[in-house]
Design an enzyme around this catalytic site. Structure first.
Site, PDB file in Angstrom:
ATOM      1  N   ARG A 141      12.006   9.526  59.312  1.00 31.94           N
ATOM      2  CA  ARG A 141      12.855   9.860  60.654  1.00 31.94           C
ATOM      3  C   ARG A 141      13.948  10.396  60.636  1.00 31.94           C
ATOM      4  O   ARG A 141      14.526  10.584  61.364  1.00 31.94           O
ATOM      5  CB  ARG A 141      13.050   7.916  60.630  1.00 31.94           C
ATOM      6  CG  ARG A 141      11.215   7.851  61.135  1.00 31.94           C
ATOM      7  CD  ARG A 141      10.920   6.249  62.199  1.00 31.94           C
ATOM      8  NE  ARG A 141      10.364   6.445  63.305  1.00 31.94           N
ATOM      9  CZ  ARG A 141       9.382   4.935  62.920  1.00 31.94           C
ATOM     10  NH1 ARG A 141      10.272   4.036  62.983  1.00 31.94           N
ATOM     11  NH2 ARG A 141       8.389   5.174  63.464  1.00 31.94           N
ATOM     12  N   LYS A 200     -10.521  -4.425  66.785  1.00 34.41           N
ATOM     13  CA  LYS A 200     -10.896  -4.587  67.803  1.00 34.41           C
ATOM     14  C   LYS A 200     -11.756  -3.834  68.868  1.00 34.41           C
ATOM     15  O   LYS A 200     -10.551  -2.795  69.184  1.00 34.41           O
ATOM     16  CB  LYS A 200      -9.903  -5.973  68.256  1.00 34.41           C
ATOM     17  CG  LYS A 200     -10.389  -7.222  67.342  1.00 34.41           C
ATOM     18  CD  LYS A 200      -8.923  -8.014  67.656  1.00 34.41           C
ATOM     19  CE  LYS A 200      -8.674  -9.559  66.893  1.00 34.41           C
ATOM     20  NZ  LYS A 200      -8.042 -10.136  67.301  1.00 34.41           N
ATOM     21  N   GLY A 239      -0.736   3.080  63.410  1.00 37.95           N
ATOM     22  CA  GLY A 239      -0.168   2.943  62.090  1.00 37.95           C
ATOM     23  C   GLY A 239      -1.009   3.034  61.558  1.00 37.95           C
ATOM     24  O   GLY A 239      -0.863   2.967  60.257  1.00 37.95           O
ATOM     25  N   GLY A 264       2.591   2.898  69.010  1.00 37.00           N
ATOM     26  CA  GLY A 264       2.537   2.705  70.437  1.00 37.00           C
ATOM     27  C   GLY A 264       2.186   3.818  71.669  1.00 37.00           C
ATOM     28  O   GLY A 264       1.438   4.103  72.693  1.00 37.00           O
TER      29      GLY A 264
HETATM   30  P1  ADP Z   1      -4.490   1.425  63.659  1.00 39.03           P
HETATM   31  O1  ADP Z   1      -3.464   0.507  63.387  1.00 39.03           O
HETATM   32  O2  ADP Z   1      -4.997   2.926  63.294  1.00 39.03           O
HETATM   33  O3  ADP Z   1      -4.287   1.559  65.552  1.00 39.03           O
HETATM   34  P2  ADP Z   1      -6.633  -0.854  63.666  1.00 39.03           P
HETATM   35  O4  ADP Z   1      -4.818  -1.692  63.814  1.00 39.03           O
HETATM   36  O5  ADP Z   1      -7.065  -1.331  65.798  1.00 39.03           O
HETATM   37  O6  ADP Z   1      -5.771   0.565  63.563  1.00 39.03           O
HETATM   38  O7  ADP Z   1      -7.299  -1.277  62.689  1.00 39.03           O
HETATM   39  C1  ADP Z   1      -7.402  -1.260  61.295  1.00 39.03           C
HETATM   40  C2  ADP Z   1      -7.545  -2.903  61.016  1.00 39.03           C
HETATM   41  O8  ADP Z   1      -9.196  -2.630  60.763  1.00 39.03           O
HETATM   42  C3  ADP Z   1      -7.729  -2.370  59.430  1.00 39.03           C
HETATM   43  O9  ADP Z   1      -6.098  -3.345  59.239  1.00 39.03           O
HETATM   44  C4  ADP Z   1      -8.450  -3.008  58.848  1.00 39.03           C
HETATM   45  O10 ADP Z   1      -9.139  -3.285  57.325  1.00 39.03           O
HETATM   46  C5  ADP Z   1      -9.417  -3.517  60.060  1.00 39.03           C
HETATM   47  N1  ADP Z   1     -10.906  -3.488  60.039  1.00 39.03           N
HETATM   48  C6  ADP Z   1     -12.008  -1.684  59.647  1.00 39.03           C
HETATM   49  N2  ADP Z   1     -13.115  -1.816  59.673  1.00 39.03           N
HETATM   50  C7  ADP Z   1     -12.969  -3.813  59.809  1.00 39.03           C
HETATM   51  C8  ADP Z   1     -14.400  -4.355  59.458  1.00 39.03           C
HETATM   52  N3  ADP Z   1     -15.487  -4.168  59.475  1.00 39.03           N
HETATM   53  N4  ADP Z   1     -14.358  -5.244  59.686  1.00 39.03           N
HETATM   54  C9  ADP Z   1     -12.496  -6.203  59.298  1.00 39.03           C
HETATM   55  N5  ADP Z   1     -11.909  -5.351  59.789  1.00 39.03           N
HETATM   56  C10 ADP Z   1     -11.991  -4.251  59.448  1.00 39.03           C
END
Ligand code: ADP
Ligand code: MG
Length: 396
Positions: A35, A198, A354, A377
Site C-alpha cells: 500500500r 454464501k 479479499g 468492501g
Molecule cells: P471474497 O472474499 O473474494 O468476496 P468470499 O468471502 O465470498 O470471497 O468466499 C470465499 C470463501 O468461500 C473461501 O474461504 C472458500 O473456502 C469458500 N468456499 C468456496 N466454495 C465453497 C464450498 N463449496 N463450500 C464451502 N466453502 C466454500
C-alpha cells in the site's frame, strides 16, 4: 466515467492527498508495504507539477481518540525508503491545525509530509463539516487515491472533496477506469463469475449482475444453495437452505436477460481437509455424507468456453474451497485461463474481493489479469451497483 484527473491539476499547489496506508501488521511490525508503494505514482505525478504534498490516511480503528499504538508514525521508517527521501520525509503529529501549516511552509516544491491518523478525530467518521474545513485549510487541492475507503462518506474521503477542488489519484484512476471497463460501459458479451461461501452476503451483487451481464457463472458454496433450490441432493454441503426461495427468484429474474451457468458436475469429499479422499460426480451422484467442495471438470470446461466467447469478465468469489487442495482445481483452472486470455488481449478480465485476490495469487496469475482490485468492501459495493460517496465527489 468523467472525473478530475491529476493531469488537469494546476502547478505548484499545496496538495492534500488521501491515501490508503492501512497496512497489515504482524507482531507490531508492518508485514507488507504494497500500500505504501501503491501511492508512489500519485506522489510522483504531483511532484512533477511542483506540488507540496501532505499524505493523509487512517490506520486501524482508534474511534475518534488518540491511540498511540495506532499512530501512523510507525510506518515512517518504511515510507522514507519507498519515497526515496530518507532524510526529507517529515511527520506531523496531527492532521489539522498549526503544526500542519508550519510543516507545509517548510516544504519546497515536491516535498512530502505524512500527517497523523485522521481517525484520531471524531469528526472524520462523522463527516463533520467543520472538521472537513480544518482538513482543507492550508491546501489548494485535494487528491483522493484511496478507492478502498471510497464507500465511506467520511470527512477525508468525501467532506473535504466538496470544499477543495478534488482530483482522483493515479491508483484511484486506474481502479475507476478498470471498473468502468468491466461494468460501466463494458465490451460485450460480458461474463460474470460469482463464487464464495454464501448467497446471503452477495444477494445485492447477484441482483445487480443479472441486470447487467450477458452470462453469470455461479460457483462455490453459493452454487450449492442454487442446486438445492432446484431440488438437487447436495448431501452435507455448505448451503443456506432458507435462501432457496431467494435463489429461485434470482433464477426467475435472470430468465431471458442473463444466462446462468450453474455447476453440472462437482467434486465431493466427506471432510473439508487437505488430502481428504475426494471424487468427481454428476449432480445425481452426491451422497448423504458428501460435501460439495469444488466445481467438476465438465463445469470448468463450460466455464472456460464461456470465457473464450466473452469480451469482458468480472469475477468475485472462488469456485471452491481453494485454500485446501485439491479443492482449488476449478478456481486455479479458471484463473489461469482468464489470465492467459487477458494477457493475449482477448479478454478484459477484472477481479476483486479479499479471498478472490488470495485465490488469484495462489494460482499465480494476479499479474496477468487486466485488473485485480484489492479494495474489498468498496469493490463489492461497486459490484452491487451502489454509488460510492468518495467517487461521486470526484465526478464532474
Ligand atoms: P471474497 O472474499 O473474494 O468476496 P468470499 O468471502 O465470498 O470471497 O468466499 C470465499 C470463501 O468461500 C473461501 O474461504 C472458500 O473456502 C469458500 N468456499 C468456496 N466454495 C465453497 C464450498 N463449496 N463450500 C464451502 N466453502 C466454500
Ligand atoms: Mg471473503
Amino acid at each position: 466515467m468523467s472525473f478530475r484527473r491529476i493531469e488537469n491539476a494546476p502547478d505548484n499547489v499545496a496538495a492534500l492527498v488521501r491515501v490508503d496506508f492501512n497496512v497489515p501488521m504482524a507482531d507490531g511490525r508492518m508485514s507488507d508495504d504494497t500500500r505504501l508503494r501503491a501511492a508512489l505514482p500519485t506522489i510522483r505525478s504531483l511532484q512533477a507539477k511542483g506540488a507540496r504534498i501532505a499524505l493523509l490516511a487512517h490506520f486501524d480503528r482508534p474511534k475518534g481518540k488518540r491511540v498511540p499504538e495506532m499512530s501512523l508514525k510507525q510506518i515512517l521508517p518504511a515510507l522514507g525508503p519507498v519515497l526515496d527521501s530518507v532524510d526529507g520525509l517529515l511527520f506531523v503529529d496531527d492532521c489539522v491545525g498549526d503544526s500542519v501549516k508550519t510543516a507545509l511552509s517548510a516544504l519546497g516544491p515536491g516535498g512530502v509530509v505524512l500527517l497523523e491518523n485522521v481517525r484520531f478525530h471524531p469528526g472524520e467518521e462523522d463527516n463533520d463539516r467543520q472538521f472537513a474545513k480544518a482538513l482543507a485549510a492550508n491546501f489548494d487541492i485535494y487528491v483522493n487515491d484511496a478507492f478502498s475507503a471510497a464507500h465511506r462518506a467520511h470527512a477525508s474521503t468525501e467532506g473535504v472533496a466538496h470544499i477543495l477542488p478534488a482530483y482522483a489519484g493515479k491508483q484511484m484512476e486506474r481502479e475507476l477506469d478498470a471498473l468502468e471497463a468491466a461494468l460501466g460501459k463494458p465490451k460485450r458479451p460480458v461474463l460474470g463469475i460469482v463464487g464464495g461461501a454464501k448467497v446471503s452476503t452477495k444477494l445485492e451483487l447477484l441482483k445487480n449482475l443479472i441486470a447487467k451481464l450477458d452470462r453469470l457463472a455461479i460457483g462455490g458454496g453459493m452454487a450449492n444453495t442454487f442446486l438445492y433450490a432446484q431440488g438437487r441432493d447436495i448431501g452435507g454441503s455448505l448451503a443456506e437452505k432458507d435462501m432457496a426461495e431467494t435463489a429461485r427468484a434470482i433464477i426467475a429474474a435472470a430468465q431471458g436477460k442473463c444466462e446462468l451457468l450453474l455447476p453440472v458436475d462437482v467434486v465431493v469429499a466427506s471432510e473439508v481437509k487437505a488430502g481428504a479422499a475426494s471424487r468427481t460426480c454428476g449432480l445425481g451422484g452426491v451422497g448423504a455424507e458428501d460435501k460439495i467442495l469444488d466445481a467438476g471438470p465438465e463445469t470448468v470446461t463450460r466455464l472456460l468456453k464461456a470465457m473464450d466467447e466473452s469480451a469482458t469478465l468480472i469475477w468475485n468469489g472462488p469456485l471452491g474451497v481453494f485454500e485446501i487442495p485439491p479443492f482449488d482445481a476449478a478456481t486455479n483452472a479458471a484463473a489461469k485461463h482468464a489470465a492467459a486470455l487477458a494477457k493475449a488481449g482477448k479478454l478484459i478480465a477484472v477481479a476483486g474481493g479479499g479471498d478472490t485476490v488470495a485465490a488469484l495469487n495462489h494460482a499465480g496469475v494476479s499479474g496477468d489479469m487486466t485488473f485485480v482490485s484489492t479494495a474489498g468492501g468498496a469493490f463489492l459495493e461497486w459490484m452491487e451497483g451502489k454509488a460510492l460517496p468518495g467517487v461521486e465527489a470526484l465526478k464532474r
